[in-house]
Design a protein around this motif. Structure first.
Motif, mmCIF file in Angstrom:
data_model
loop_
_atom_site.group_PDB
_atom_site.id
_atom_site.type_symbol
_atom_site.label_atom_id
_atom_site.label_comp_id
_atom_site.label_asym_id
_atom_site.label_seq_id
_atom_site.Cartn_x
_atom_site.Cartn_y
_atom_site.Cartn_z
ATOM 1 N N LEU A 1 0.834 -1.200 0.000
ATOM 2 C CA LEU A 1 0.000 0.000 0.000
ATOM 3 C C LEU A 1 0.869 1.251 0.000
ATOM 4 O O LEU A 1 0.630 2.188 -0.767
ATOM 5 C CB LEU A 1 -0.926 -0.002 1.216
ATOM 6 C CG LEU A 1 -1.799 1.230 1.405
ATOM 7 C CD1 LEU A 1 -2.839 1.311 0.288
ATOM 8 C CD2 LEU A 1 -2.473 1.188 2.749
ATOM 9 N N ILE A 2 1.890 1.262 0.832
ATOM 10 C CA ILE A 2 2.789 2.407 0.902
ATOM 11 C C ILE A 2 3.566 2.562 -0.402
ATOM 12 O O ILE A 2 3.697 3.671 -0.932
ATOM 13 C CB ILE A 2 3.740 2.266 2.107
ATOM 14 C CG1 ILE A 2 2.947 2.399 3.404
ATOM 15 C CG2 ILE A 2 4.857 3.301 2.050
ATOM 16 C CD1 ILE A 2 3.716 2.002 4.631
ATOM 17 N N VAL A 3 4.070 1.463 -0.949
ATOM 18 C CA VAL A 3 4.833 1.524 -2.205
ATOM 19 C C VAL A 3 3.957 2.020 -3.344
ATOM 20 O O VAL A 3 4.377 2.866 -4.147
ATOM 21 C CB VAL A 3 5.447 0.141 -2.534
ATOM 22 C CG1 VAL A 3 5.960 0.097 -3.960
ATOM 23 C CG2 VAL A 3 6.549 -0.193 -1.555
ATOM 24 N N THR A 4 2.739 1.531 -3.427
ATOM 25 C CA THR A 4 1.828 1.965 -4.481
ATOM 26 C C THR A 4 1.518 3.454 -4.354
ATOM 27 O O THR A 4 1.516 4.176 -5.359
ATOM 28 C CB THR A 4 0.520 1.158 -4.410
ATOM 29 O OG1 THR A 4 0.833 -0.226 -4.502
ATOM 30 C CG2 THR A 4 -0.406 1.524 -5.544
ATOM 31 N N THR A 5 1.291 3.907 -3.140
ATOM 32 C CA THR A 5 1.006 5.325 -2.923
ATOM 33 C C THR A 5 2.198 6.190 -3.322
ATOM 34 O O THR A 5 2.040 7.205 -4.000
ATOM 35 C CB THR A 5 0.645 5.574 -1.454
ATOM 36 O OG1 THR A 5 -0.458 4.732 -1.098
ATOM 37 C CG2 THR A 5 0.289 7.019 -1.211
ATOM 38 N N VAL A 6 3.374 5.777 -2.929
ATOM 39 C CA VAL A 6 4.577 6.543 -3.267
ATOM 40 C C VAL A 6 4.812 6.543 -4.782
ATOM 41 O O VAL A 6 5.161 7.583 -5.347
ATOM 42 C CB VAL A 6 5.807 5.984 -2.518
ATOM 43 C CG1 VAL A 6 7.108 6.580 -3.040
ATOM 44 C CG2 VAL A 6 5.672 6.244 -1.031
ATOM 45 N N MET A 7 4.588 5.428 -5.426
ATOM 46 C CA MET A 7 4.770 5.362 -6.887
ATOM 47 C C MET A 7 3.798 6.294 -7.603
ATOM 48 O O MET A 7 4.156 6.944 -8.576
ATOM 49 C CB MET A 7 4.604 3.934 -7.392
ATOM 50 C CG MET A 7 5.701 2.989 -6.942
ATOM 51 S SD MET A 7 7.272 3.367 -7.657
ATOM 52 C CE MET A 7 7.116 2.572 -9.219
ATOM 53 N N HIS A 8 2.561 6.361 -7.107
ATOM 54 C CA HIS A 8 1.576 7.262 -7.734
ATOM 55 C C HIS A 8 1.924 8.724 -7.494
ATOM 56 O O HIS A 8 1.698 9.570 -8.350
ATOM 57 C CB HIS A 8 0.175 6.973 -7.231
ATOM 58 C CG HIS A 8 -0.440 5.760 -7.849
ATOM 59 N ND1 HIS A 8 -0.494 5.542 -9.202
ATOM 60 C CD2 HIS A 8 -1.036 4.686 -7.294
ATOM 61 C CE1 HIS A 8 -1.080 4.399 -9.453
ATOM 62 N NE2 HIS A 8 -1.425 3.848 -8.300
ATOM 63 N N VAL A 9 2.457 9.011 -6.316
ATOM 64 C CA VAL A 9 2.842 10.387 -6.020
ATOM 65 C C VAL A 9 4.021 10.814 -6.880
ATOM 66 O O VAL A 9 4.075 11.945 -7.364
ATOM 67 C CB VAL A 9 3.150 10.544 -4.514
ATOM 68 C CG1 VAL A 9 3.818 11.875 -4.222
ATOM 69 C CG2 VAL A 9 1.876 10.386 -3.698
ATOM 70 N N LEU A 10 4.975 9.910 -7.080
ATOM 71 C CA LEU A 10 6.177 10.250 -7.830
ATOM 72 C C LEU A 10 5.963 10.308 -9.334
ATOM 73 O O LEU A 10 6.755 10.914 -10.052
ATOM 74 C CB LEU A 10 7.296 9.259 -7.511
ATOM 75 C CG LEU A 10 7.830 9.309 -6.071
ATOM 76 C CD1 LEU A 10 8.901 8.250 -5.880
ATOM 77 C CD2 LEU A 10 8.360 10.695 -5.743
ATOM 78 N N THR A 11 4.914 9.665 -9.831
ATOM 79 C CA THR A 11 4.718 9.675 -11.290
ATOM 80 C C THR A 11 3.628 10.640 -11.712
ATOM 81 O O THR A 11 2.879 11.157 -11.003
ATOM 82 C CB THR A 11 4.365 8.276 -11.812
ATOM 83 O OG1 THR A 11 3.199 7.795 -11.144
ATOM 84 C CG2 THR A 11 5.505 7.330 -11.609
#
Length: 71
Positions: free
Chosen positions: A61-71
Motif C-alpha cells: 500500500l505504501i509503495v503503491t502510494t509513493v509510486m503514484h505520487v512520484l509519477t
C-alpha cells in the motif's frame, strides 16, 4: 523500450523484494515472540503468517502510494 519504463520496472521489482524481506523478518520475529510467550508451534506459525500478510499488505500500500505520487 524507453528508459523510464525500464526504470519503473526495476523500481517495482526492487520494492517487491524489499517488501518480502521486511515481511519475512517481521514474521520470524512474531514467531519467536509467540514461542517465548508459550504458544505451540502451529499457533506461532499462524501468528507469523498473519504478521507476514499484514506487513506485505501495508508495505505494498505504501509503495503503491509513493509510486503514484512520484509519477
Amino acid at each position: 523500450m524507453p528508459a523510464s519504463v525500464i526504470t519503473s520496472a526495476v523500481l517495482i521489482v526492487l520494492a517487491l523484494v524489499v517488501a518480502v524481506i521486511v515481511a519475512t523478518l517481521v514474521a520470524a520475529a512474531t514467531a519467536v515472540l509467540a514461542r517465548i510467550d508459550g504458544a505451540t508451534y502451529p499457533k506461532a506459525l499462524v501468528r507469523a503468517a498473519a504478521a507476514f500478510a499484514a506487513t506485505m499488505t501495508m508495505t505494498m500500500l505504501i509503495v503503491t502510494t509513493v509510486m503514484h505520487v512520484l509519477t
